[in-house]
Design a protein around this motif. Structure first.
Motif, short mmCIF file in Angstrom:
data_model
loop_
_atom_site.label_atom_id
_atom_site.label_comp_id
_atom_site.label_asym_id
_atom_site.label_seq_id
_atom_site.Cartn_x
_atom_site.Cartn_y
_atom_site.Cartn_z
N TYR A 13 -0.08 10.73 -32.20
CA TYR A 13 0.22 10.94 -30.78
C TYR A 13 -1.07 10.89 -29.97
O TYR A 13 -1.16 10.16 -28.98
N TRP A 17 -2.12 7.88 -27.31
CA TRP A 17 -2.35 8.22 -25.90
C TRP A 17 -3.81 8.01 -25.51
O TRP A 17 -4.09 7.54 -24.39
N ARG A 21 -4.87 5.53 -22.54
CA ARG A 21 -5.73 5.96 -21.42
C ARG A 21 -6.91 5.02 -21.25
O ARG A 21 -7.27 4.64 -20.14
N LEU A 85 6.58 6.35 -25.60
CA LEU A 85 5.71 7.46 -25.23
C LEU A 85 6.26 8.21 -24.03
O LEU A 85 6.63 7.61 -23.03
N TRP A 87 4.92 11.19 -21.68
CA TRP A 87 3.67 11.90 -21.40
C TRP A 87 3.84 13.40 -21.57
O TRP A 87 4.74 14.01 -21.00
N SER A 91 6.69 11.89 -28.71
CA SER A 91 6.69 10.43 -28.60
C SER A 91 7.06 9.86 -29.95
O SER A 91 7.04 10.57 -30.97
#
Length: 171
Positions: A13, A17, A21, A85, A87, A91
């Protein structure tokens, strides 16, 4: 969950992420001055979701979800996976070709951002969708995905608000 849809481990995860980003310059915010919340790729189209507000029976939303799911599935090899995903929430990694054919298992999440950022991504991060809940927008990226779904999404949502991160040229 099962073999078709699996929750990402905490490590995966954070890895996914963090890469999202970095690759997309993701900056979550409810402030319109900071939108869009990602650096939209060169091969991307973004639509407003405002037209869905006048859809009491959810027919347009259903058409949107089906078009995006079919388009993403077509962009993944038969045994390939996608990330789904949500936020700051659970996910997933899933097999879109097999989930699609299963009556018991559904796609995790939706391309429609229902209160949070929802993202679908191919393993290489080159194809996917980004739903922005506060802007009320959906960005699809990856040329093969756009080639397969853009006209259908236009029919559901209307003209795009951005192409490759910029307002479209108007004659």
């Amino acid at each position: 969950m099962n073999d078709l849809v699996a929750e990402l481990s905490e490590v995966e995860y954070h890895e996914v992420w963090d890469r999202f980003r970095t690759d997309f310059g993701f900056r979550p915010s409810m402030n319109p001055a900071t939108w869009p919340a990602i650096k939209e790729p060169v091969h991307s189209v973004t639509w407003s979701l405002d037209t869905l507000d006048a859809d009491p029976g959810y027919e347009r939303l259903d058409r949107l979800v089906e078009a995006v799911q079919q388009g993403l599935t077509a962009c993944v090899p038969p045994q390939g996976t996608l990330f789904a995903l949500d936020w700051q929430h659970t996910s997933y990694r899933f097999l879109p070709h097999l989930v699609r054919g299963s009556e018991q298992v559904r796609w995790p999440l939706s391309p429609y951002p229902d209160g949070d950022y929802y993202v679908y991504l191919s393993d290489d991060f080159l194809t996917g969708s980004f739903g922005h809940p506060w802007e009320g927008s959906l960005c699809l990226f990856g040329q093969s995905l756009l080639d397969g779904v853009e006209k259908g999404i236009d029919a559901v949502l209307g003209a795009p608000i951005r192409r490759s991160g910029r307002p479209p040229h108007r004659p």
